[in-house]
Design an enzyme around this catalytic site. Structure first.
Site, mmCIF file in Angstrom:
data_model
loop_
_atom_site.group_PDB
_atom_site.id
_atom_site.type_symbol
_atom_site.label_atom_id
_atom_site.label_comp_id
_atom_site.label_asym_id
_atom_site.label_seq_id
_atom_site.Cartn_x
_atom_site.Cartn_y
_atom_site.Cartn_z
ATOM 1 N N LYS A 92 -30.024 -45.587 -8.468
ATOM 2 C CA LYS A 92 -31.241 -46.261 -8.958
ATOM 3 C C LYS A 92 -30.905 -47.624 -9.583
ATOM 4 O O LYS A 92 -31.531 -48.630 -9.268
ATOM 5 C CB LYS A 92 -31.971 -45.389 -10.010
ATOM 6 C CG LYS A 92 -32.406 -44.024 -9.491
ATOM 7 C CD LYS A 92 -33.195 -43.252 -10.526
ATOM 8 C CE LYS A 92 -32.405 -42.831 -11.761
ATOM 9 N NZ LYS A 92 -31.306 -41.868 -11.489
ATOM 10 N N ARG B 216 -18.747 -43.540 -19.529
ATOM 11 C CA ARG B 216 -20.091 -43.271 -20.068
ATOM 12 C C ARG B 216 -20.112 -41.846 -20.609
ATOM 13 O O ARG B 216 -19.660 -40.924 -19.926
ATOM 14 C CB ARG B 216 -21.139 -43.452 -18.938
ATOM 15 C CG ARG B 216 -22.457 -43.980 -19.473
ATOM 16 C CD ARG B 216 -23.417 -44.301 -18.369
ATOM 17 N NE ARG B 216 -24.403 -43.256 -18.170
ATOM 18 C CZ ARG B 216 -25.461 -43.353 -17.391
ATOM 19 N NH1 ARG B 216 -25.679 -44.462 -16.730
ATOM 20 N NH2 ARG B 216 -26.307 -42.355 -17.251
ATOM 21 N N ARG C 146 -39.963 -39.466 -15.707
ATOM 22 C CA ARG C 146 -39.074 -38.328 -15.448
ATOM 23 C C ARG C 146 -39.763 -36.993 -15.647
ATOM 24 O O ARG C 146 -39.153 -35.946 -15.447
ATOM 25 C CB ARG C 146 -37.893 -38.396 -16.407
ATOM 26 C CG ARG C 146 -36.678 -39.117 -15.848
ATOM 27 C CD ARG C 146 -35.645 -39.197 -16.941
ATOM 28 N NE ARG C 146 -34.316 -39.043 -16.442
ATOM 29 C CZ ARG C 146 -33.503 -40.068 -16.195
ATOM 30 N NH1 ARG C 146 -33.906 -41.297 -16.364
ATOM 31 N NH2 ARG C 146 -32.279 -39.836 -15.783
ATOM 32 N N ARG D 244 -17.286 -42.724 -11.945
ATOM 33 C CA ARG D 244 -17.719 -43.708 -12.930
ATOM 34 C C ARG D 244 -17.229 -43.307 -14.332
ATOM 35 O O ARG D 244 -16.801 -44.143 -15.113
ATOM 36 C CB ARG D 244 -19.246 -43.864 -12.933
ATOM 37 C CG ARG D 244 -19.686 -44.969 -13.885
ATOM 38 C CD ARG D 244 -21.173 -45.207 -13.869
ATOM 39 N NE ARG D 244 -21.901 -44.009 -14.255
ATOM 40 C CZ ARG D 244 -23.214 -43.893 -14.175
ATOM 41 N NH1 ARG D 244 -23.938 -44.884 -13.704
ATOM 42 N NH2 ARG D 244 -23.812 -42.781 -14.555
ATOM 43 N N ARG E 54 -27.374 -32.519 -16.287
ATOM 44 C CA ARG E 54 -28.310 -33.586 -15.870
ATOM 45 C C ARG E 54 -28.915 -33.268 -14.493
ATOM 46 O O ARG E 54 -30.097 -33.524 -14.260
ATOM 47 C CB ARG E 54 -27.573 -34.933 -15.808
ATOM 48 C CG ARG E 54 -27.340 -35.536 -17.189
ATOM 49 C CD ARG E 54 -26.209 -36.552 -17.172
ATOM 50 N NE ARG E 54 -26.489 -37.752 -16.419
ATOM 51 C CZ ARG E 54 -25.535 -38.589 -15.991
ATOM 52 N NH1 ARG E 54 -24.261 -38.342 -16.252
ATOM 53 N NH2 ARG E 54 -25.858 -39.658 -15.309
HETATM 54 P P1 AP5 Z 1 -26.164 -45.900 -10.335
HETATM 55 O O1 AP5 Z 1 -26.727 -47.043 -9.576
HETATM 56 O O2 AP5 Z 1 -25.849 -46.092 -11.773
HETATM 57 O O3 AP5 Z 1 -27.104 -44.628 -10.147
HETATM 58 P P2 AP5 Z 1 -28.269 -44.117 -11.062
HETATM 59 O O4 AP5 Z 1 -29.174 -43.328 -10.193
HETATM 60 O O5 AP5 Z 1 -28.870 -45.282 -11.808
HETATM 61 O O6 AP5 Z 1 -27.405 -43.180 -12.001
HETATM 62 P P3 AP5 Z 1 -27.439 -42.930 -13.544
HETATM 63 O O7 AP5 Z 1 -26.303 -42.048 -13.852
HETATM 64 O O8 AP5 Z 1 -27.521 -44.222 -14.301
HETATM 65 O O9 AP5 Z 1 -28.796 -42.159 -13.614
HETATM 66 P P4 AP5 Z 1 -29.358 -41.247 -14.710
HETATM 67 O O10 AP5 Z 1 -30.727 -41.000 -14.207
HETATM 68 O O11 AP5 Z 1 -28.541 -40.074 -15.049
HETATM 69 O O12 AP5 Z 1 -29.219 -42.184 -15.988
HETATM 70 P P5 AP5 Z 1 -30.254 -42.972 -16.897
HETATM 71 O O13 AP5 Z 1 -29.504 -44.083 -17.461
HETATM 72 O O14 AP5 Z 1 -31.548 -43.218 -16.248
HETATM 73 O O15 AP5 Z 1 -24.877 -45.381 -9.546
HETATM 74 C C1 AP5 Z 1 -24.081 -44.352 -10.056
HETATM 75 C C2 AP5 Z 1 -22.622 -44.624 -9.661
HETATM 76 O O16 AP5 Z 1 -22.503 -44.559 -8.243
HETATM 77 C C3 AP5 Z 1 -22.123 -46.034 -10.050
HETATM 78 O O17 AP5 Z 1 -20.793 -45.960 -10.420
HETATM 79 C C4 AP5 Z 1 -22.313 -46.849 -8.779
HETATM 80 O O18 AP5 Z 1 -21.429 -47.917 -8.710
HETATM 81 C C5 AP5 Z 1 -22.052 -45.808 -7.705
HETATM 82 N N1 AP5 Z 1 -22.818 -46.033 -6.470
HETATM 83 C C6 AP5 Z 1 -24.093 -46.471 -6.362
HETATM 84 N N2 AP5 Z 1 -24.459 -46.524 -5.077
HETATM 85 C C7 AP5 Z 1 -23.394 -46.102 -4.349
HETATM 86 C C8 AP5 Z 1 -23.155 -45.912 -2.955
HETATM 87 N N3 AP5 Z 1 -24.089 -46.189 -2.043
HETATM 88 N N4 AP5 Z 1 -21.957 -45.444 -2.583
HETATM 89 C C9 AP5 Z 1 -20.975 -45.151 -3.503
HETATM 90 N N5 AP5 Z 1 -21.142 -45.311 -4.829
HETATM 91 C C10 AP5 Z 1 -22.338 -45.767 -5.255
HETATM 92 O O19 AP5 Z 1 -30.532 -41.846 -18.037
HETATM 93 C C11 AP5 Z 1 -29.527 -41.397 -18.894
HETATM 94 C C12 AP5 Z 1 -30.122 -40.428 -19.901
HETATM 95 O O20 AP5 Z 1 -31.090 -41.120 -20.715
HETATM 96 C C13 AP5 Z 1 -30.889 -39.224 -19.332
HETATM 97 O O21 AP5 Z 1 -30.031 -38.150 -19.016
HETATM 98 C C14 AP5 Z 1 -31.852 -38.906 -20.474
HETATM 99 O O22 AP5 Z 1 -31.190 -38.193 -21.500
HETATM 100 C C15 AP5 Z 1 -32.199 -40.278 -21.023
HETATM 101 N N6 AP5 Z 1 -33.405 -40.848 -20.390
HETATM 102 C C16 AP5 Z 1 -33.472 -41.973 -19.628
HETATM 103 N N7 AP5 Z 1 -34.720 -42.185 -19.210
HETATM 104 C C17 AP5 Z 1 -35.464 -41.168 -19.698
HETATM 105 C C18 AP5 Z 1 -36.838 -40.818 -19.563
HETATM 106 N N8 AP5 Z 1 -37.694 -41.556 -18.832
HETATM 107 N N9 AP5 Z 1 -37.266 -39.689 -20.198
HETATM 108 C C19 AP5 Z 1 -36.427 -38.932 -20.944
HETATM 109 N N10 AP5 Z 1 -35.118 -39.207 -21.086
HETATM 110 C C20 AP5 Z 1 -34.633 -40.320 -20.464
#
Ligand code: AP5
Length: 191
Positions: free
Chosen positions: A14, A134, A89, A128, A145
């Site tokens: 994402k 992280r 979410r 990562r 997660r």
């Molecule tokens: P990346 O692009 O970072 O993927 P992502 O889907 O953004 O992954 P996240 O881990 O950031 O998602 P998340 O939903 O767990 O975290 P968020 O910060 O929203 O890519 C991931 C990795 O893969 C990177 O190293 C990248 O380089 C690599 N990659 C990407 N594309 C690739 C490809 N094609 N091939 C190979 N490698 C690739 O949320 C974190 C926490 O915050 C949640 O758990 C929750 O506690 C809280 N939170 C956030 N938003 C909310 C909400 N709306 N409501 C409640 N809690 C929330």
């Protein structure tokens, strides 16, 4: 305005694809995860509260993230649009987003759902975790997660499918290949 929700499991890409969408379409990026991590870094009260959930891989309560969204969304005529990354979410958050946009005569144009195999998600996040450290990229937290995603977030797809806004994108392959699939969907939109 062009308003996009980028949707998918942890590690589905994402954040990575959002950056490319921002570069190409000049959208304003709202990532609730990034905002919460900044709050933690700055040791604010909100950050302290959020960390308790994030470190366990659980969702931060709806009212907290919905408040953040209300503060960030600004309807300005010169804005091209928004990309909502990691929000909504839960069904509650989805309805709050729709209501907020509706109040501004705006809407979500499309929900891009990145579909990636669970083994690949785990591999990306573990990798990562080894590089960036992280806090929530540890094996146990990744498991939780993914469970939280399947239980609380994935059902939102049905909500958007009923509104004819869901576009499933194959999220396997190179970053460039995936972005080409996304461009095809976005370039067909009428906005
Ligand atoms: P990346 O692009 O970072 O993927 P992502 O889907 O953004 O992954 P996240 O881990 O950031 O998602 P998340 O939903 O767990 O975290 P968020 O910060 O929203 O890519 C991931 C990795 O893969 C990177 O190293 C990248 O380089 C690599 N990659 C990407 N594309 C690739 C490809 N094609 N091939 C190979 N490698 C690739 O949320 C974190 C926490 O915050 C949640 O758990 C929750 O506690 C809280 N939170 C956030 N938003 C909310 C909400 N709306 N409501 C409640 N809690 C929330």
């Amino acid at each position: 305005m062009l308003n996009i929700v980028i949707f998918g499991a942890p590690g589905s890409g994402k954040g990575t694809q959002s950056q490319k969408l921002v570069d190409k379409y000049h959208l304003t990026h709202i990532s609730t995860g990034d905002i919460l991590r900044t709050e933690i870094e700055n040791q604010t009260k909100l950050g302290e509260h959020a960390a308790k959930f994030m470190n366990k891989g659980e969702l931060v309560p709806d009212e907290v993230v919905i408040d953040i969204l209300h503060e960030l969304f600004v309807h300005e005529p010169d804005k091209v649009g928004y990309i909502f990354d990691g929000f909504p979410r839960t069904l509650e958050q989805g309805k709050a987003l729709d209501n907020m946009l509706h109040g501004e005569n705006e809407k979500i144009n499309v929900v891009l759902s990145l579909e990636v195999d669970e083994s690949e998600l785990t591999e990306r996040l573990i990798m990562r975790g080894q590089i960036s450290g992280r806090n929530d990229d540890t094996e146990d937290t990744i498991k939780s997660r993914l469970q939280v995603y399947n239980r609380q977030t994935a059902p939102l797809k049905e909500y958007y499918a009923k509104q004819n806004k869901l576009a499933n994108i194959n999220g396997m392959g190179t970053i460039g290949e995936i972005f080409t699939r996304i461009e095809k969907v976005v370039d067909r939109l009428d906005y």
